[in-house]
Design a protein around this motif. Structure first.
Motif, PDB file in Angstrom:
ATOM      1  N   VAL A  98      65.880  36.632 132.367  1.00  0.00           N
ATOM      2  CA  VAL A  98      64.421  36.535 132.525  1.00  0.00           C
ATOM      3  C   VAL A  98      63.967  35.138 132.098  1.00  0.00           C
ATOM      4  N   ARG A  99      63.136  34.504 132.928  1.00  0.00           N
ATOM      5  CA  ARG A  99      62.659  33.148 132.643  1.00  0.00           C
ATOM      6  C   ARG A  99      61.966  33.086 131.282  1.00  0.00           C
ATOM      7  N   GLY A 100      62.388  32.136 130.470  1.00  0.00           N
ATOM      8  CA  GLY A 100      61.757  31.934 129.172  1.00  0.00           C
ATOM      9  C   GLY A 100      62.499  32.577 128.018  1.00  0.00           C
ATOM     10  N   VAL A 101      63.394  33.501 128.320  1.00  0.00           N
ATOM     11  CA  VAL A 101      64.115  34.191 127.243  1.00  0.00           C
ATOM     12  C   VAL A 101      65.186  33.268 126.667  1.00  0.00           C
ATOM     13  N   GLU A 102      65.195  33.153 125.351  1.00  0.00           N
ATOM     14  CA  GLU A 102      66.158  32.274 124.697  1.00  0.00           C
ATOM     15  C   GLU A 102      67.286  33.028 124.027  1.00  0.00           C
ATOM     16  N   ALA A 103      67.000  34.220 123.514  1.00  0.00           N
ATOM     17  CA  ALA A 103      68.044  34.994 122.843  1.00  0.00           C
ATOM     18  C   ALA A 103      67.746  36.475 122.979  1.00  0.00           C
ATOM     19  N   VAL A 104      68.793  37.258 123.045  1.00  0.00           N
ATOM     20  CA  VAL A 104      68.657  38.703 123.199  1.00  0.00           C
ATOM     21  C   VAL A 104      69.595  39.386 122.208  1.00  0.00           C
ATOM     22  N   GLU A 105      69.022  40.295 121.405  1.00  0.00           N
ATOM     23  CA  GLU A 105      69.849  41.161 120.561  1.00  0.00           C
ATOM     24  C   GLU A 105      69.629  42.578 121.043  1.00  0.00           C
ATOM     25  N   VAL A 106      70.702  43.317 121.207  1.00  0.00           N
ATOM     26  CA  VAL A 106      70.548  44.686 121.701  1.00  0.00           C
ATOM     27  C   VAL A 106      71.610  45.580 121.058  1.00  0.00           C
ATOM     28  N   SER A 107      71.197  46.790 120.706  1.00  0.00           N
ATOM     29  CA  SER A 107      72.102  47.740 120.066  1.00  0.00           C
ATOM     30  C   SER A 107      72.025  49.096 120.751  1.00  0.00           C
ATOM     31  N   ALA A 108      73.154  49.568 121.240  1.00  0.00           N
ATOM     32  CA  ALA A 108      73.192  50.902 121.840  1.00  0.00           C
ATOM     33  C   ALA A 108      72.949  51.959 120.767  1.00  0.00           C
ATOM     34  N   ALA A 109      73.428  51.706 119.564  1.00  0.00           N
ATOM     35  CA  ALA A 109      73.317  52.688 118.479  1.00  0.00           C
ATOM     36  C   ALA A 109      71.862  52.954 118.111  1.00  0.00           C
ATOM     37  N   SER A 110      71.074  51.900 118.020  1.00  0.00           N
ATOM     38  CA  SER A 110      69.679  52.056 117.600  1.00  0.00           C
ATOM     39  C   SER A 110      68.731  52.071 118.789  1.00  0.00           C
ATOM     40  N   GLY A 111      69.168  51.565 119.927  1.00  0.00           N
ATOM     41  CA  GLY A 111      68.302  51.427 121.083  1.00  0.00           C
ATOM     42  C   GLY A 111      67.387  50.221 120.983  1.00  0.00           C
ATOM     43  N   ARG A 112      67.587  49.415 119.958  1.00  0.00           N
ATOM     44  CA  ARG A 112      66.692  48.300 119.682  1.00  0.00           C
ATOM     45  C   ARG A 112      67.049  47.097 120.558  1.00  0.00           C
ATOM     46  N   LEU A 113      66.017  46.502 121.131  1.00  0.00           N
ATOM     47  CA  LEU A 113      66.184  45.281 121.939  1.00  0.00           C
ATOM     48  C   LEU A 113      65.218  44.241 121.403  1.00  0.00           C
ATOM     49  N   LEU A 114      65.748  43.120 120.962  1.00  0.00           N
ATOM     50  CA  LEU A 114      64.927  42.060 120.379  1.00  0.00           C
ATOM     51  C   LEU A 114      65.052  40.834 121.269  1.00  0.00           C
ATOM     52  N   VAL A 115      63.907  40.387 121.763  1.00  0.00           N
ATOM     53  CA  VAL A 115      63.894  39.280 122.726  1.00  0.00           C
ATOM     54  C   VAL A 115      63.198  38.076 122.090  1.00  0.00           C
ATOM     55  N   THR A 116      63.898  36.974 122.023  1.00  0.00           N
ATOM     56  CA  THR A 116      63.353  35.751 121.445  1.00  0.00           C
ATOM     57  C   THR A 116      63.056  34.750 122.554  1.00  0.00           C
ATOM     58  N   SER A 117      61.872  34.131 122.447  1.00  0.00           N
ATOM     59  CA  SER A 117      61.484  33.150 123.466  1.00  0.00           C
ATOM     60  C   SER A 117      60.616  32.073 122.828  1.00  0.00           C
ATOM     61  N   GLN A 118      60.539  30.920 123.475  1.00  0.00           N
ATOM     62  CA  GLN A 118      59.666  29.856 122.973  1.00  0.00           C
ATOM     63  C   GLN A 118      58.232  30.118 123.397  1.00  0.00           C
ATOM     64  N   THR A 119      58.067  30.598 124.612  1.00  0.00           N
ATOM     65  CA  THR A 119      56.726  30.910 125.112  1.00  0.00           C
ATOM     66  C   THR A 119      56.656  32.407 125.388  1.00  0.00           C
ATOM     67  N   ASP A 120      55.449  32.858 125.663  1.00  0.00           N
ATOM     68  CA  ASP A 120      55.271  34.286 125.877  1.00  0.00           C
ATOM     69  C   ASP A 120      56.012  34.760 127.137  1.00  0.00           C
ATOM     70  N   VAL A 121      56.741  35.835 126.980  1.00  0.00           N
ATOM     71  CA  VAL A 121      57.417  36.457 128.118  1.00  0.00           C
ATOM     72  C   VAL A 121      56.714  37.780 128.392  1.00  0.00           C
ATOM     73  N   ALA A 122      56.401  38.032 129.649  1.00  0.00           N
ATOM     74  CA  ALA A 122      55.668  39.256 129.990  1.00  0.00           C
ATOM     75  C   ALA A 122      56.520  40.491 129.729  1.00  0.00           C
ATOM     76  N   ASP A 123      55.912  41.483 129.074  1.00  0.00           N
ATOM     77  CA  ASP A 123      56.620  42.748 128.838  1.00  0.00           C
ATOM     78  C   ASP A 123      57.147  43.325 130.138  1.00  0.00           C
ATOM     79  N   GLU A 124      56.317  43.216 131.196  1.00  0.00           N
ATOM     80  CA  GLU A 124      56.733  43.830 132.457  1.00  0.00           C
ATOM     81  C   GLU A 124      58.003  43.182 132.994  1.00  0.00           C
ATOM     82  N   ASP A 125      58.210  41.907 132.710  1.00  0.00           N
ATOM     83  CA  ASP A 125      59.428  41.239 133.168  1.00  0.00           C
ATOM     84  C   ASP A 125      60.643  41.733 132.393  1.00  0.00           C
ATOM     85  N   VAL A 126      60.458  41.920 131.080  1.00  0.00           N
ATOM     86  CA  VAL A 126      61.558  42.429 130.249  1.00  0.00           C
ATOM     87  C   VAL A 126      61.881  43.870 130.650  1.00  0.00           C
ATOM     88  N   ILE A 127      60.828  44.662 130.805  1.00  0.00           N
ATOM     89  CA  ILE A 127      61.018  46.078 131.154  1.00  0.00           C
ATOM     90  C   ILE A 127      61.657  46.203 132.543  1.00  0.00           C
TER      91      ILE A 127
END
Lengths: 70, 70
Positions: free
Chosen positions: A27-56
């Motif tokens: 996804v344009r603008g995304v700099e780092a992604v952390e994701v865990s199957a165990a927790s279901g947690r997805l952490l998206v790091t970016s310099q500028t705002d990334v639209a939720d709809e793009d991540v989803i």
């Protein structure tokens, strides 16, 4: 630097994490992604705002469902 | 036509099945592979005898453990 958190349902293993990571990293603008199957947690790091709809949409492309939580 | 059955532990999703299918399909002599993460069942079809150790090694290569059951 912005960090947005999502919960992703349906991931069960490292392959699932890799699929989500690959799609969300593309996804344009995304700099780092952390994701865990165990927790279901997805952490998206970016310099500028990334639209939720793009991540989803990227998570959907990987075959899972995400909701924004923080 | 021969059909050998194995039980595979550790598969949790379709990605896991795909990994096992890819590796076992590449074993010389294998003609068809059925695999289910839900049951752990792996069914290998071949025209000639395929060594269990080759199938088990292929499953190991995919990251899982198999035992011959039938």
């Amino acid at each position: 630097m912005m960090m947005n958190e999502y919960l992703v349902t349906g991931m069960s293993c490292g392959h699932c994490e890799a699929s989500v990571r690959r799609e969300v990293t593309a996804v344009r603008g995304v700099e780092a992604v952390e994701v865990s199957a165990a927790s279901g947690r997805l952490l998206v790091t970016s310099q500028t705002d990334v639209a939720d709809e793009d991540v989803i949409a990227a998570v959907d492309e990987a075959g899972y469902e995400a909701v924004r939580v923080a």
